[in-house]
Design an enzyme around this catalytic site. Structure first.
Site, PDB file in Angstrom:
ATOM      1  N   CYS A  40       0.718  -1.594  -0.086  1.00  6.73           N
ATOM      2  CA  CYS A  40      -0.079  -0.070   0.064  1.00  6.73           C
ATOM      3  C   CYS A  40       0.809   1.195   0.036  1.00  6.73           C
ATOM      4  O   CYS A  40       0.773   2.294  -0.744  1.00  6.73           O
ATOM      5  CB  CYS A  40      -1.060   0.091   1.123  1.00  6.73           C
ATOM      6  SG  CYS A  40      -2.196  -1.371   1.423  1.00  6.73           S
ATOM      7  N   HIS A  41       1.840   1.225   0.898  1.00  5.48           N
ATOM      8  CA  HIS A  41       2.620   2.711   0.976  1.00  5.48           C
ATOM      9  C   HIS A  41       4.126   2.382   0.951  1.00  5.48           C
ATOM     10  O   HIS A  41       4.886   3.159   1.227  1.00  5.48           O
ATOM     11  CB  HIS A  41       2.109   3.318   2.401  1.00  5.48           C
ATOM     12  CG  HIS A  41       0.847   3.626   2.218  1.00  5.48           C
ATOM     13  ND1 HIS A  41       0.242   2.789   2.990  1.00  5.48           N
ATOM     14  CD2 HIS A  41       0.042   4.592   1.589  1.00  5.48           C
ATOM     15  CE1 HIS A  41      -1.364   3.662   2.939  1.00  5.48           C
ATOM     16  NE2 HIS A  41      -1.248   4.448   2.101  1.00  5.48           N
ATOM     17  N   GLY A  42       4.566   0.894   0.665  1.00  9.03           N
ATOM     18  CA  GLY A  42       6.033   0.798   0.573  1.00  9.03           C
ATOM     19  C   GLY A  42       6.902   0.630   1.829  1.00  9.03           C
ATOM     20  O   GLY A  42       7.999   0.662   1.576  1.00  9.03           O
TER      21      GLY A  42
END
Length: 186
Positions: free
Chosen positions: A149-151
């Site tokens: 999702c956000h790394g």
């Protein structure tokens, strides 16, 4: 007896013992009724049978070869259990702690047995479930987890090494039972 011969209500004889008995009986029955009505409500707050069944999970260690992992469900959350190789432990120990956002050594995280990684597989940023991250330089062996999702990236110690996640993956309460042949989570 005419109306004028009857005693007025204020002149009627009263029996305090009878009145006290009736008052106490009414109060007792009222209390029993309130208790009976409250029992289903109170009982609804107890954990359900399926939740109690998930309170602990046993994992056979012989089912997880060295260098592989297994994901189990505990209290509705994924838990990553990995049988780490000596190379994976060495790589986790060589990571510079100063470069980590949440600074913990591998020994602080897994003092029970460093060969066994047990972490809750929920990203500490927004609660996503990270995927196993493969390393093409090592024949696609896993070298941690990546939150899609956000790394956020986690190493094989469950420590956040990059991304927006503020904390390392949580370590659930666990213990080794049956002479180390079973990991009991919870």
């Amino acid at each position: 007896m005419s109306e004028s011969d009857k005693p007025s209500p204020s002149q009627e004889p009263t029996d305090p013992t009878r009145r006290d008995f009736l008052t106490l009986t009414a109060c007792a029955l009222g209390a029993v009724g309130v208790g009976a009505a409250a029992m289903p409500f109170i009982n609804s707050m107890n954990p359900a049978a399926d939740v109690l069944a998930l309170a602990s999970v046993d994992i056979e260690t012989k089912d997880i070869p060295v260098g592989t992992g297994k994901t189990v469900l505990w209290r509705g959350k994924p838990v990553f259990v990995r049988h780490r190789s000596d190379e994976e432990i060495k790589a986790a120990n060589e990571t510079s702690i100063k470069s980590l956002p949440d600074q913990q050594t591998d020994q602080e995280r897994f003092s029970k047995d460093p060969k066994w990684l047990v972490v809750v597989g929920v990203c500490t940023h927004l609660g996503c479930v990270p995927n196993e991250k493969k390393n093409p330089d090592k024949g696609n062996e896993a070298d941690g987890w990546l939150c899609p999702c956000h790394g956020s990236v986690y190493d094989l110690s469950g420590r956040v090494i990059s991304g927006p996640a503020p904390k390392n993956l949580e370590i659930p309460p666990y213990q080794f039972v049956n002479n180390g042949s079973v990991i009991r989570i919870g």
